[in-house]
Structures are given as C-alpha cells and as structure tokens.
Design a protein around this motif. Structure first.
Motif, mmCIF file in Angstrom:
data_model
loop_
_atom_site.group_PDB
_atom_site.id
_atom_site.type_symbol
_atom_site.label_atom_id
_atom_site.label_comp_id
_atom_site.label_asym_id
_atom_site.label_seq_id
_atom_site.Cartn_x
_atom_site.Cartn_y
_atom_site.Cartn_z
ATOM 1 N N ILE A 114 0.766 -1.375 0.145
ATOM 2 C CA ILE A 114 -0.023 0.023 -0.014
ATOM 3 C C ILE A 114 0.761 1.326 -0.072
ATOM 4 C CG2 ILE A 114 -1.672 1.486 1.433
ATOM 5 C CD1 ILE A 114 -2.961 -1.062 -0.081
ATOM 6 N N TYR A 115 1.904 1.343 0.906
ATOM 7 C CA TYR A 115 2.784 2.477 0.781
ATOM 8 C C TYR A 115 3.438 2.601 -0.628
ATOM 9 C CZ TYR A 115 2.771 3.655 5.736
ATOM 10 O OH TYR A 115 2.305 4.022 7.010
ATOM 11 N N ILE A 116 3.819 1.367 -1.145
ATOM 12 C CA ILE A 116 4.465 1.773 -2.505
ATOM 13 C C ILE A 116 3.405 2.524 -3.544
ATOM 14 C CG2 ILE A 116 5.326 0.702 -4.681
ATOM 15 C CD1 ILE A 116 6.340 -1.437 -2.611
ATOM 16 N N VAL A 117 2.171 1.911 -3.471
ATOM 17 C CA VAL A 117 0.962 2.535 -4.233
ATOM 18 C C VAL A 117 1.029 4.243 -3.763
ATOM 19 C CG1 VAL A 117 -1.375 2.627 -4.838
ATOM 20 C CG2 VAL A 117 -0.065 0.362 -4.727
ATOM 21 N N LEU A 118 0.931 4.479 -2.483
ATOM 22 C CA LEU A 118 0.661 5.690 -1.830
ATOM 23 C C LEU A 118 1.671 6.764 -2.237
ATOM 24 C CD1 LEU A 118 -1.145 7.279 0.086
ATOM 25 C CD2 LEU A 118 0.743 6.607 1.794
ATOM 26 N N MET A 119 3.132 6.183 -2.641
ATOM 27 C CA MET A 119 4.337 6.929 -3.033
ATOM 28 C C MET A 119 3.907 7.473 -4.360
ATOM 29 S SD MET A 119 5.779 7.670 -0.385
ATOM 30 C CE MET A 119 6.926 8.663 -1.429
ATOM 31 N N ALA A 120 3.498 6.277 -5.224
ATOM 32 C CA ALA A 120 3.275 6.673 -6.641
ATOM 33 C C ALA A 120 2.028 7.719 -6.724
ATOM 34 C CB ALA A 120 2.719 5.396 -7.052
ATOM 35 N N GLU A 121 1.113 7.652 -5.806
ATOM 36 C CA GLU A 121 0.031 8.717 -5.724
ATOM 37 C C GLU A 121 0.665 10.286 -5.394
ATOM 38 O OE1 GLU A 121 -4.394 8.921 -4.275
ATOM 39 O OE2 GLU A 121 -3.119 8.671 -2.633
ATOM 40 N N THR A 122 1.491 10.070 -4.201
ATOM 41 C CA THR A 122 1.818 11.477 -3.876
ATOM 42 C C THR A 122 2.771 12.022 -4.816
ATOM 43 O OG1 THR A 122 2.314 12.591 -1.743
ATOM 44 C CG2 THR A 122 3.860 10.738 -2.575
ATOM 45 N N THR A 123 3.608 11.273 -5.467
ATOM 46 C CA THR A 123 4.269 11.783 -6.551
ATOM 47 C C THR A 123 3.652 12.750 -7.458
ATOM 48 O OG1 THR A 123 5.963 9.936 -6.408
ATOM 49 C CG2 THR A 123 5.904 11.189 -8.347
ATOM 50 N N GLY A 124 2.379 12.388 -8.051
ATOM 51 C CA GLY A 124 1.497 13.199 -8.865
ATOM 52 C C GLY A 124 1.186 14.563 -8.020
ATOM 53 N N THR A 125 1.095 14.421 -6.989
ATOM 54 C CA THR A 125 0.915 15.654 -5.875
ATOM 55 C C THR A 125 2.145 16.628 -6.145
ATOM 56 O OG1 THR A 125 -0.846 14.845 -4.420
ATOM 57 C CG2 THR A 125 0.449 16.931 -3.610
ATOM 58 N N TRP A 126 3.286 16.065 -5.840
ATOM 59 C CA TRP A 126 4.547 16.941 -5.854
ATOM 60 C C TRP A 126 4.718 17.560 -7.165
ATOM 61 C CZ3 TRP A 126 8.082 12.455 -3.756
ATOM 62 C CH2 TRP A 126 7.740 12.408 -2.175
ATOM 63 N N PHE A 127 4.483 16.691 -8.214
ATOM 64 C CA PHE A 127 4.615 17.397 -9.608
ATOM 65 C C PHE A 127 3.701 18.503 -9.803
ATOM 66 C CE2 PHE A 127 6.974 13.222 -10.775
ATOM 67 C CZ PHE A 127 8.019 14.008 -11.599
ATOM 68 N N ALA A 128 2.448 18.246 -9.553
ATOM 69 C CA ALA A 128 1.361 19.514 -9.581
ATOM 70 C C ALA A 128 1.593 20.774 -8.907
ATOM 71 C CB ALA A 128 -0.022 18.818 -8.979
ATOM 72 N N VAL A 129 2.016 20.594 -7.756
ATOM 73 C CA VAL A 129 2.598 21.806 -6.811
ATOM 74 C C VAL A 129 3.734 22.376 -7.597
ATOM 75 C CG1 VAL A 129 3.586 22.357 -4.561
ATOM 76 C CG2 VAL A 129 1.750 20.884 -4.687
ATOM 77 N N SER A 130 4.841 21.450 -7.969
ATOM 78 C CA SER A 130 6.073 21.856 -8.742
ATOM 79 C C SER A 130 5.790 22.624 -9.995
ATOM 80 C CB SER A 130 6.885 20.843 -8.826
ATOM 81 O OG SER A 130 7.884 21.207 -10.079
ATOM 82 N N ASN A 131 4.774 22.181 -10.665
ATOM 83 C CA ASN A 131 4.199 23.145 -11.978
ATOM 84 C C ASN A 131 3.635 24.300 -11.512
ATOM 85 O OD1 ASN A 131 3.677 22.891 -14.699
ATOM 86 N ND2 ASN A 131 1.601 23.079 -14.017
ATOM 87 N N VAL A 132 2.737 24.497 -10.522
ATOM 88 C CA VAL A 132 2.042 25.388 -10.262
ATOM 89 C C VAL A 132 2.843 26.354 -9.821
ATOM 90 C CG1 VAL A 132 0.387 26.254 -8.527
ATOM 91 C CG2 VAL A 132 -0.243 24.371 -9.769
ATOM 92 N N ILE A 133 4.033 26.464 -8.749
ATOM 93 C CA ILE A 133 4.837 27.240 -8.721
ATOM 94 C C ILE A 133 5.975 27.553 -9.488
ATOM 95 C CG2 ILE A 133 4.060 26.886 -6.174
ATOM 96 C CD1 ILE A 133 7.034 25.441 -5.723
#
Length: 450
Positions: A268-287
C-alpha cells in the motif's frame, strides 16, 4: 552576490500567476486566514469518518480517530513544508489504504487487536519509506521512470480522478439535502469562487483580496445559501466540547506486528508513494519550480515521518493533497508560511471538538462546488507540463490509456471490485496510483516511432 529580495523579484517575474512566492514572507494574521482557507478546502475528516463506519467504531472511538487524524495532518504538513521538502504542500489522510485497513482489521479479529495490527503495520511501512528517502532509492526511480510526458499524465489523471468523486459523492449524492438543493449550492459556491478570481484578475492590486480569499468567500457564500435553504445543520457544533484530549499511545491503543499485515501495508505504501508523486509534480508545476533530487529525497523522508507520526497518534497514513495545488493556482498564494499556518489549524482542530465539528458541518455540496473547479485546474496543470513535449503515436497511448483507466476504475462498481483478489482490490482502489503505474510501464515498453 544576489540578495534574497532580488532573487524573489526575479522569481516573481518568472511566475506572474503567483502573487506570493513560496519563500516570501506573509504576516501572521494573513497566514492564519489563508491557512484556514486551505484547511476548509480539504476533506480531512472524511477518511476517518469512512474508516469508523466501515469497521464499526463506537461514537467515542470515531471522535478520537477524527481528532488524531487532524493532529497527524497538521504535524505532517509542518514537517513536510518547513523541514523536509520545503514546498507548499498540505498533508492529509490518504484514501489509498482504506481497503487494506478494513482487510487487516477484519483478518486480525477486529476490536483492539485488529486496530493494533493496522497501526503496527503502518508503523513498519512508514520506517521503510523513510529508509527509501535517506538512501535516495526513490529519487532514482523517479528519474528513471517519470519523464515530463509521464509526470504530466500523472498530474492530469489526479485532477480527472477527483472530478467524478466530487460530482457524485459531494453534489449528486450529498447527504442532508435534495439533489436540486445540492446542485444549487454547488453552483453558488463555484460561481462565487470564479467571480472572486475574476475580480482579482481585473482589478489587480485593488482586487487582490478577492483572489487570495476566493475559496473561503465561496465556502461562506455556500453556507449562507445552505442556511436559507434549511440544510445547514450546526447542532453537532453546539454539542461538541471546546477542548478534548486526543488518543495516547499504549494507554488508548497499542501496536501489534503481524507479518502478513506488514507485507500488505508495504504494498500500500508503494502505491501511496506513486500517488503522492503526482501531487509533488502538480505543486512543482503550479509554482514553476522543477523538483530537485534533494527535494524528492527529502519529500520521501517527510512522507515517511508524517506516516510514522500518524501511526504513533493512532491514525492512518497521510499523503500530499493535490487539491491544494489547485487552490494555489486560484489564489496565487504559494507561501510556505501559509501552509505552516494550515498545519497549526489542523492541530488546533484536533484538540478542539467544536472547531473540528464546524469544518465537518460545511455541506458537502458547498465543498463540491469548489472542489470540482480545483480538480479541473489540476488537470490543466498536467496538460501544461506536456505542452512542450512531442506527442507522437507512442505518447498518445501513454496519455490515453491511463486516462481511460482512471475513469474506468473511478466508475467501477463496488460489487465487482470486492469480488477481485485482495491485492488487486488494494491497487484498483486508487485509480491515480494504478494509472501512474500503467503510464510508467507503457512509456518503457512501447517503441518510439519517429
């Protein structure tokens, strides 16, 4: 040598859509107000509420879990934003482990033993995530498997996957009102949000206050409308206590270490890290700041520490919330101080049953109206990441298949999902994580056609 003020001025020119940059200072009261705006835009209370309902917790146990979840989200947000990744990222309970938590709880016999197995497995999984960050293994995985075309696709499916949830759960099937009332409430909050953003764009400095507080104004307008419709229920707020202690480890709960439960939670944590990576890219793109190797490694460490703290508090794993990237894009406020303030609000809500009840009292349709706009903006951010990439035949499939899979899994009937093997259930319960993995695999396997 370039001064800090000159650097901030240059950064602001490069990111004209931002009115306040990540490292720019914001006053205490502004931080408090804007931090509250982020808190109100997040449905942090939903995950513990669902868990309590699914495993049959008593009223007092449900309240304790919700309080612990708020405190864990607050501490994890401060750790990630101020100490580890040092980006404007809000942490909250993840939906990904829901199926695993229910499964582990039931397989361990339920009751205190079942919950202690869930917490023990979460604790070990969090430690492994921290090790991934310290060794730099996760960063190497990102560099090798997530180029812009894949990163943009992940961001796009993050927004896409949340839209049906916001429309169906928050608006069409929102509790406490008819479907007509819910649609009207969602429209009111969405329209007020867009009007505030437009006022901020048209009047620049004079209208800046409308843009930066657009989310909180939209939610207040929606609540006022709900009050006139007779669907705003504040009875739980009046009954709740102003101050109450959260759960205490080894007094209110303990930890049990079960091998099968730990293996399940690691997956589950491996899947969770795949999901949270999307959030990091989203924030990185916005700023408009590309993620550095150091930030990714520190982000993994921060994610692990946040999940570790959540386990110690008797709560469930946390992750970065992508909705906040949309809020940053709408308001133009990316200050890390605002997110530290949001973390402080979460902790405060965790110690105050009345404040937590006030957030929970906001009608789901009001939140849904804001939520779907934010989801759309996140999806567009993903397209912006890919705009400079060559879209050939291979790239079309890398984008299209995860997009289709995201919608397919989001709309997948529960009866069919629960008929699948347990491991597959865990994976398919997170459309974003599954779509991200498929995008990575397709990008590696499909041949490039010149």
């Amino acid at each position: 040598m370039e001064t800090q003020n000159n650097k901030l001025a240059k950064d602001k020119i490069n990111t004209p859509h931002l009115t306040v940059l990540p490292d720019e200072k914001v006053s205490f009261w502004q931080s408090a107000l804007l931090g509250l705006q982020h808190v109100m835009a997040m449905d942090v209370y939903v995950v513990p509420f669902l868990i309590a309902m699914l495993i049959g917790l008593q009223s007092g146990q449900s309240t304790a879990l919700i309080q612990s979840t708020f405190i864990a989200a607050g501490i994890a947000t401060i750790v990630q934003t101020y100490f580890c990744m040092k980006l404007p990222i809000a942490q909250g309970p993840s939906y990904v482990p829901l199926g695993a938590i229910v499964g582990i709880y039931a397989a361990s016999g339920g009751g205190e033993l079942g919950w202690s197995s869930v917490l023990g497995a979460s604790l070990i999984g969090a430690i492994l995530v921290i090790i991934l960050g310290f060794t730099g293994v996760f960063n190497k995985i990102v560099k090798a498997f997530i180029p812009p075309i894949v990163g943009g696709t992940i961001i796009f499916v993050v927004g896409l996957s949340l839209m049906p949830v916001g429309l169906s759960n928050n608006i069409y099937n929102g509790a406490g009102a008819t479907i007509n009332q819910n649609i009207y409430l969602a429209l009111i909050s969405a329209v007020v949000l867009m009007i505030c953003v437009m006022l901020g764009s048209f009047f620049r400095q004079k209208g800046r206050v409308f843009r930066i507080t657009s989310v909180i104004i939209a939610l207040i307008a929606g609540c006022v409308a709900a009050k006139f419709m007779g669907v705003l229920d504040l009875s739980a707020v009046s009954q709740a206590k102003w101050f109450s202690m959260p759960q205490i480890p080894f007094a209110d709960f303990s930890f049990t270490f079960n091998i099968s439960a730990i293996i399940t939670m690691v997956i589950i944590y491996i899947v969770l890290m795949a999901e949270t990576t999307g959030t990091w890219f989203a924030v990185s793109n916005v700023i408009d700041k590309p993620l550095t190797d150091k930030q990714i490694n520190r982000g993994v460490i921060g994610e692990g520490i946040g999940c570790f703290i959540a386990s110690l508090l008797g709560s469930t794993p946390v992750t970065g919330y992508s909705t906040n990237a949309g809020v940053i894009s709408i308001t133009g406020i990316a200050s890390r101080r605002v997110f530290v303030a949001a973390g402080a609000w979460f902790v405060l809500f965790g110690f105050s049953g009345k404040l937590a009840a006030l957030i929970s009292a906001i009608p789901s349709a009001v939140i849904g109206g804001v939520f779907v706009i934010v989801c759309g903006i996140i999806a567009i951010s993903g397209l912006q990441v890919m705009k400079n990439e060559r879209i050939g035949e291979k790239e079309m499939y890398v984008i299209a298949v995860p997009m289709i899979l995201t919608l397919a899994l989001t709309l997948l009937p529960d009866d069919f999902l629960y008929s699948l093997p347990t491991t597959v259930q865990y994976l398919f319960s997170s459309p974003v994580a599954t779509a991200a993995l498929v995008a990575i695999v397709l990008n590696k396997l499909l041949p490039s056609i010149k």
